[in-house]
Design a protein around this motif. Structure first.
Motif, PDB file in Angstrom:
ATOM      1  N   ARG A  24       0.675  -1.234   0.037  1.00 19.38           N
ATOM      2  CA  ARG A  24       0.051   0.060   0.020  1.00 19.38           C
ATOM      3  C   ARG A  24       0.989   1.194   0.089  1.00 19.38           C
ATOM      4  O   ARG A  24       1.890   1.236   0.554  1.00 19.38           O
ATOM      5  CB  ARG A  24      -0.925   0.254   1.243  1.00 19.38           C
ATOM      6  CG  ARG A  24      -1.774  -1.333   1.147  1.00 19.38           C
ATOM      7  CD  ARG A  24      -2.875  -1.113   2.430  1.00 19.38           C
ATOM      8  NE  ARG A  24      -3.604   0.096   2.489  1.00 19.38           N
ATOM      9  CZ  ARG A  24      -4.490   0.585   3.516  1.00 19.38           C
ATOM     10  NH1 ARG A  24      -4.458  -0.362   4.577  1.00 19.38           N
ATOM     11  NH2 ARG A  24      -5.116   1.661   3.427  1.00 19.38           N
ATOM     12  N   ILE A  25       0.495   2.270  -0.773  1.00 17.54           N
ATOM     13  CA  ILE A  25       1.351   3.427  -0.921  1.00 17.54           C
ATOM     14  C   ILE A  25       0.405   4.537  -0.325  1.00 17.54           C
ATOM     15  O   ILE A  25      -0.711   4.627  -0.556  1.00 17.54           O
ATOM     16  CB  ILE A  25       1.589   3.969  -2.374  1.00 17.54           C
ATOM     17  CG1 ILE A  25       2.372   2.800  -3.124  1.00 17.54           C
ATOM     18  CG2 ILE A  25       2.447   5.218  -2.496  1.00 17.54           C
ATOM     19  CD1 ILE A  25       2.632   2.877  -4.575  1.00 17.54           C
ATOM     20  N   ASN A  26       1.124   5.210   0.813  1.00 19.97           N
ATOM     21  CA  ASN A  26       0.390   6.359   1.544  1.00 19.97           C
ATOM     22  C   ASN A  26       0.209   7.220   0.589  1.00 19.97           C
ATOM     23  O   ASN A  26       1.154   7.864  -0.285  1.00 19.97           O
ATOM     24  CB  ASN A  26       1.299   7.029   2.338  1.00 19.97           C
ATOM     25  CG  ASN A  26       0.446   7.765   3.364  1.00 19.97           C
ATOM     26  OD1 ASN A  26      -0.452   8.324   3.057  1.00 19.97           O
ATOM     27  ND2 ASN A  26       1.019   7.937   4.692  1.00 19.97           N
ATOM     28  N   SER A  27      -1.208   7.478   0.555  1.00 25.00           N
ATOM     29  CA  SER A  27      -1.486   8.658  -0.650  1.00 25.00           C
ATOM     30  C   SER A  27      -0.930  10.011  -0.557  1.00 25.00           C
ATOM     31  O   SER A  27      -1.072  10.696  -1.233  1.00 25.00           O
ATOM     32  CB  SER A  27      -3.304   8.734  -0.357  1.00 25.00           C
ATOM     33  OG  SER A  27      -3.493   9.216   0.760  1.00 25.00           O
ATOM     34  N   ALA A  28      -0.632  10.393   0.984  1.00 26.70           N
ATOM     35  CA  ALA A  28      -0.018  11.754   1.178  1.00 26.70           C
ATOM     36  C   ALA A  28       1.284  11.829   0.118  1.00 26.70           C
ATOM     37  O   ALA A  28       1.398  13.095  -0.082  1.00 26.70           O
ATOM     38  CB  ALA A  28       0.387  11.818   2.504  1.00 26.70           C
ATOM     39  N   TYR A  29       1.936  10.772  -0.051  1.00 28.85           N
ATOM     40  CA  TYR A  29       3.334  10.988  -0.913  1.00 28.85           C
ATOM     41  C   TYR A  29       2.710  11.244  -2.178  1.00 28.85           C
ATOM     42  O   TYR A  29       3.518  11.980  -2.909  1.00 28.85           O
ATOM     43  CB  TYR A  29       3.786   9.537  -0.971  1.00 28.85           C
ATOM     44  CG  TYR A  29       4.766   9.259   0.746  1.00 28.85           C
ATOM     45  CD1 TYR A  29       5.432  10.100   1.091  1.00 28.85           C
ATOM     46  CD2 TYR A  29       4.229   8.157   1.195  1.00 28.85           C
ATOM     47  CE1 TYR A  29       6.087   9.829   2.394  1.00 28.85           C
ATOM     48  CE2 TYR A  29       4.717   7.800   2.342  1.00 28.85           C
ATOM     49  CZ  TYR A  29       5.566   8.570   2.970  1.00 28.85           C
ATOM     50  OH  TYR A  29       6.196   8.449   4.076  1.00 28.85           O
ATOM     51  N   LEU A  30       1.742  10.830  -2.776  1.00 29.50           N
ATOM     52  CA  LEU A  30       1.105  11.223  -4.142  1.00 29.50           C
ATOM     53  C   LEU A  30       0.961  12.540  -4.316  1.00 29.50           C
ATOM     54  O   LEU A  30       1.207  13.407  -5.286  1.00 29.50           O
ATOM     55  CB  LEU A  30       0.165  10.356  -4.766  1.00 29.50           C
ATOM     56  CG  LEU A  30       0.399   8.825  -4.697  1.00 29.50           C
ATOM     57  CD1 LEU A  30      -0.978   8.032  -4.922  1.00 29.50           C
ATOM     58  CD2 LEU A  30       1.509   8.294  -5.610  1.00 29.50           C
ATOM     59  N   PHE A  31       0.528  13.106  -3.276  1.00 35.07           N
ATOM     60  CA  PHE A  31      -0.083  14.563  -3.072  1.00 35.07           C
ATOM     61  C   PHE A  31       1.168  15.666  -3.294  1.00 35.07           C
ATOM     62  O   PHE A  31       1.132  16.622  -3.765  1.00 35.07           O
ATOM     63  CB  PHE A  31      -0.862  14.680  -2.069  1.00 35.07           C
ATOM     64  CG  PHE A  31      -2.603  14.339  -2.433  1.00 35.07           C
ATOM     65  CD1 PHE A  31      -3.081  14.893  -3.134  1.00 35.07           C
ATOM     66  CD2 PHE A  31      -2.859  13.016  -1.674  1.00 35.07           C
ATOM     67  CE1 PHE A  31      -4.512  14.471  -3.372  1.00 35.07           C
ATOM     68  CE2 PHE A  31      -4.056  12.931  -1.720  1.00 35.07           C
ATOM     69  CZ  PHE A  31      -4.902  13.310  -2.730  1.00 35.07           C
ATOM     70  N   ILE A  32       2.263  15.034  -2.291  1.00 34.39           N
ATOM     71  CA  ILE A  32       3.274  15.892  -2.349  1.00 34.39           C
ATOM     72  C   ILE A  32       4.405  15.923  -3.328  1.00 34.39           C
ATOM     73  O   ILE A  32       5.294  16.583  -3.560  1.00 34.39           O
ATOM     74  CB  ILE A  32       3.930  15.770  -1.057  1.00 34.39           C
ATOM     75  CG1 ILE A  32       4.624  14.539  -0.762  1.00 34.39           C
ATOM     76  CG2 ILE A  32       2.972  16.249   0.334  1.00 34.39           C
ATOM     77  CD1 ILE A  32       5.494  14.435   0.443  1.00 34.39           C
ATOM     78  N   ALA A  33       4.338  14.753  -4.086  1.00 31.98           N
ATOM     79  CA  ALA A  33       4.988  14.358  -5.168  1.00 31.98           C
ATOM     80  C   ALA A  33       5.384  15.590  -6.247  1.00 31.98           C
ATOM     81  O   ALA A  33       6.437  15.837  -6.452  1.00 31.98           O
ATOM     82  CB  ALA A  33       4.817  13.130  -5.934  1.00 31.98           C
ATOM     83  N   PRO A  34       4.320  15.932  -6.481  1.00 29.18           N
ATOM     84  CA  PRO A  34       4.560  17.122  -7.792  1.00 29.18           C
ATOM     85  C   PRO A  34       5.495  18.353  -7.130  1.00 29.18           C
ATOM     86  O   PRO A  34       6.309  18.894  -7.772  1.00 29.18           O
ATOM     87  CB  PRO A  34       3.295  17.739  -8.033  1.00 29.18           C
ATOM     88  CG  PRO A  34       2.359  16.266  -7.925  1.00 29.18           C
ATOM     89  CD  PRO A  34       2.739  15.582  -6.567  1.00 29.18           C
TER      90      PRO A  34
END
Length: 308
Positions: A24-34
């Motif tokens: 599972r990938i923490n969705s927070a990392y996806l939001f801060i990635a850009p």
């Protein structure tokens, strides 16, 4: 009978679940990635690259860049033009910061009550802040022009011989400072005015009951309550002043005889006119250290932790 059938299958279930479970990938990392990618590409990488360039004889157009160590910084230490630019920048920053904060505080105090004419005056004072620095500089350059400028024309009507504001070695920098204060005082006024309106009226009523006059209420109630806002506006004005470029570039171009040349303008001259990117990077890093040192000193002297 039933327990005998189920007992061998019980330990196999967790293993089956483990094999079928997907990471599972923490969705927070996806939001801060850009944001992380943008900061890395447009901020972190140029900072590292400029530090590397400052250690080289890096001239645009040459295929080989010789490693020179700290030679660029040593040359900068003996560069009289750089020290003159640093002096101009520090004088401009100190004068504009003090003038901007004091004048903004005075205007905010006078326009504290909300009426139709105070709203109109607030808009008039804030309007220059939203205008571009280059546009403001060009407008004032025409207004102060000795041939076609309105300022000199008005002064000549009252019998005053107007000087050449932007070509005089003694008046060019004070003129740029005055325009800098005019440009930014609206921002300071708005921040201080918003902070003033958050002060509870009970404090003023209690001070008045204790016999405090207008000056004592301002000194012992208003100023302590404005401390975080004053620290914020002073810090922003200082950092903005140390990065002076647009206004000088539009009004004087650094003249006359380098009397208004700032550090950023000297950096621009070395990097984008003479294409000495290694030397220009060294200038940028010295300016970064100066901004960091002055900002840290301001925070320490103003007891930032107590104000916050």
């Amino acid at each position: 009978m039933s327990s005998t059938r189920l007992s061998p299958a019980t330990p196999a279930r967790p293993r089956a679940r483990a094999r079928g479970r997907r990471p599972r990938i923490n969705s927070a990392y996806l939001f801060i990635a850009p944001s992380v990618v943008l900061i890395g590409v447009f901020i972190a990488e140029p900072i590292v690259q400029s530090a590397w360039m400052s250690l080289h004889d890096w001239t645009v157009g040459e295929s080989h860049h010789t490693f020179v160590g700290l030679d660029n910084y040593t040359a900068l230490y003996h560069d009289h033009r750089f020290w003159n630019a640093l002096r101009v920048t520090v004088v401009y920053t100190a004068a504009v910061t003090v003038g901007q904060v004091l004048l903004g505080l005075a205007i905010a105090s006078r326009l504290r009550r909300t009426t139709w004419y105070t709203s109109l005056l607030r808009t008039a004072f804030f309007f220059p802040f939203i205008a571009s620095l280059v546009v403001s500089g060009i407008v004032w350059k025409f207004l102060l022009d000795p041939q076609v400028g309105l300022v000199d024309a008005w002064l000549s009507k009252v019998g005053v011989s107007a000087p050449d504001w932007l070509q005089s070695t003694s008046l060019a920098l004070p003129t740029v400072i005055a325009v800098g204060i005019w440009k930014n005082v609206g921002f300071t006024m708005i921040v201080l005015l918003a902070s003033m309106q958050q002060i509870p009226p009970d404090l003023y009523e209690a001070a008045a009951l204790d016999g405090a006059g207008p000056w004592q209420r301002f000194r012992h109630v208003t100023l302590p309550a404005l401390r975080p806002a004053l620290l914020f506006t002073t810090l922003i004005a200082t950092v903005t002043g140390l990065q002076l470029f647009d206004l000088v570039f539009a009004m004087t171009g650094g003249g006359p005889i380098f009397h208004t040349e700032s550090v950023v303008m000297y950096l621009y001259q070395k990097g984008f006119v003479e294409f000495q990117m290694g030397y220009a990077s060294a200038v940028a890093w010295v300016l970064f250290v100066v901004i960091l040192a002055i900002s840290s000193l301001q925070l320490r002297l103003s007891r930032y932790r107590d104000a916050d």
